[in-house]
Design an enzyme around this catalytic site. Structure first.
Site, short mmCIF file in Angstrom:
data_model
loop_
_atom_site.label_atom_id
_atom_site.label_comp_id
_atom_site.label_asym_id
_atom_site.label_seq_id
_atom_site.Cartn_x
_atom_site.Cartn_y
_atom_site.Cartn_z
N SER A 1 -5.19 -0.90 8.52
CA SER A 1 -3.84 -1.42 8.53
C SER A 1 -2.77 -0.34 8.69
CB SER A 1 -3.57 -2.18 7.23
OG SER A 1 -3.67 -1.31 6.12
N SER B 1 -8.43 1.54 5.96
CA SER B 1 -7.14 1.51 6.66
C SER B 1 -6.52 2.85 7.01
CB SER B 1 -6.13 0.71 5.85
OG SER B 1 -6.33 -0.65 6.07
N LYS C 1 3.98 4.99 5.60
CA LYS C 1 3.56 3.60 5.80
C LYS C 1 4.45 2.67 4.98
CE LYS C 1 -0.60 0.70 5.41
NZ LYS C 1 -2.03 0.67 4.99
#
Ligand code: GLN
Length: 476
Positions: A154, A178, A79
């Site tokens: 996210s 997330s 990420k």
């Protein structure tokens, strides 16, 4: 080699039996990821050169008969909220669009040491603020199951990459859901470990008392293996725990007879009907495995959203103060004075959601409002954590939905931020309590959308959580 469905065990077996080399796996993963990325936008950047070098090192070790590590040759996606040395890290923000970090996150360093091959960086909501991956400066990610729908957020890019089969495992980050929510929306496994289990060093801060790094993968065992690699004390993060790291993958023995599983009654009101049906089915499955199902109550659940969005925004408003255009983030070129430069850099650099949170967080920390909002929220946080502590006196694990509904359409919730926040209702409580929690796929709706089952256990009982999730996955 079927790159899209490979597991860590299969890669290991293939490398040891010389069916393929790590370099072949890396080259094929990069080719496939490049080809598939147009349909999802999961990756912001590929790192072909270093990925192929890392794979070559694994092959060398194999040639020399040296143990290449538990992630030898495994394609990993990271990420873009997590710092990678020498490799652009944007946090999905215009502010960091050209930021090349001079240091490495501990989790990333451990993945590399374990032989993992980092393919690239995955898209996320700006500074990890969002539930749909629509808040990235670089555009949204699409759900590989249905490109009209969001992958969740996210960590949407990491979940989409794993679901699409372009990475075998991925690192995500979770502050209020997330990792679990995008895992649930994309039909993969996502794990938020105990707060302090994994070093946050190099995880760009959103809300420091809630931020976690955790693994995503297509099966429970692969998340367990990756967590085993990244977990453990790190002197660079004073909140990382000294607790020893068990062999998580070895805990997947399938034996869950007599495990007491709590079903919180507050979590089953207002569920989309198909999600509710899949939850009931999952609970029945746990029953057939020999678990003892008990209804429990987590009475402070209704206050979780308000509590989280006060604490998280308060911490965010402080953490995001560093992006002032002076040292390394985006600088507006249009300013005449220093204060204009600060104002314009932040004004042009941050997206709407970050600005909303900075304003909200600054407000709740202001003199006169601090006691009424921030301090009150901290007290409520304690009550929510105590709900779980009380529950764990009667049960060994809690099961719950991850999200009230499956993946929604792009644009469906962007007009009303409050409605977006409400989608976090079932993930936020675990985050506020700092307990381990995960999402494991539990079925599809009639239109083929994945739904995840959430499993939560006591602090540092990742072992119990993985055991239950593994047995459930096998039974399905
Ligand atoms: N959706 C939540 C938020 O927007 C959680 C995000 C996260 O876990 N990083 O804050």
């Amino acid at each position: 080699m079927e790159i899209a469905s490979l597991t860590i065990d299969q890669i290991r077996e293939g490398l040891l039996s010389r069916r393929f080399s790590a370099k072949e796996v890396a080259a094929e993963a990069l080719r496939f990821a490049g080809q598939e990325n147009a349909s999802t936008g999961a990756y912001l950047l590929f790192d072909d050169e270093h990925a192929l070098e890392a794979a070559a090192r694994v092959d060398e070790k194999l040639d020399l008969g040296v143990d290449p590590g538990p992630l030898a040759g495994v394609p990993v996606a990271v990420k873009d909220e997590i710092i990678t040395q020498g490799l652009r890290t944007t946090c999905g923000s215009r502010l960091l669009a050209n930021y090349i970090p001079p240091y490495e996150a501990t989790a990333v360093a451990r993945v590399r040491e374990a032989g993992g091959v980092i393919l690239g960086k995955t898209n996320n909501d700006e500074f990890a603020m969002g539930s749909s991956n629509e808040n990235s400066y670089f555009g949204p990610v699409r759900n590989p199951v249905d490109p009209e729908r969001v992958p969740g957020g996210s960590s949407g890019g990491s979940a989409a990459a794993v679901a699409q089969g372009t990475a075998v495992v991925a690192l995500g980050s979770d502050t209020g859901g997330s990792i679990r929510q995008p895992a649930s929306f994309c039909g993969v496994v996502g794990v938020t470990p105990t707060y302090g289990r994994v070093s946050r060093y190099g995880l760009v801060a959103f809300a420091s008392s809630l931020d976690h790094i955790g693994p995503l993968a297509r099966n429970v065992k692969d998340t367990a293996t990756l967590l085993g690699v990244i977990a453990g004390r790190d002197p660079l993060d004073s909140t990382s725990a000294h607790a020893p790291v068990p062999d998580y993958a070895a805990s997947l023995d399938g034996n869950v007879k007599g495990v007491r599983v709590g079903v919180p009654k507050e979590y089953f009101e207002g569920l989309a009907s198909e999600t509710g049906d899949l939850m009931s089915q999952a609970i029945r499955t746990l029953g057939t495995l020999g678990c003892e199902i008990r209804e429990i109550s987590l009475p402070h659940t209704p206050y979780a959203i308000a509590c989280y969005y006060i604490i998280a925004t308060a911490e965010a408003s402080s953490n995001l103060a560093r992006y002032d255009g002076v040292r390394y983030s985006f600088r507006s070129e249009t300013s005449q004075t220093l204060s204009d430069m600060y104002r314009n850099s932040r004004g042009e650099g941050f997206g709407a959601e970050c600005k909303r949170r900075i304003m909200l967080g600054t407000y709740v920390l202001s003199a006169g409002y601090y006691d009424a909002y921030y301090l009150k929220a901290q007290k409520v946080r304690t009550l929510i954590a105590r709900d779980f502590a009380n529950a764990f006196e009667q049960v060994d694990a809690v099961v719950a939905p991850v999200s009230p509904f499956p993946a929604f359409k792009l644009g469906e919730k962007t007009a009303d931020p409050l409605e977006m926040y409400l989608s976090d209702i079932y993930t936020i409580t675990g985050s506020l309590s700092g307990i381990p929690c995960m999402s494991v796929p539990c079925g599809l709706t009639a239109s083929g959308l994945p739904v995840g089952l959430q499993i939560l256990t006591r602090h540092f009982d990742e072992t119990g959580m993985f055991r239950l999730a593994g047995a459930f996955e096998q039974a399905r």
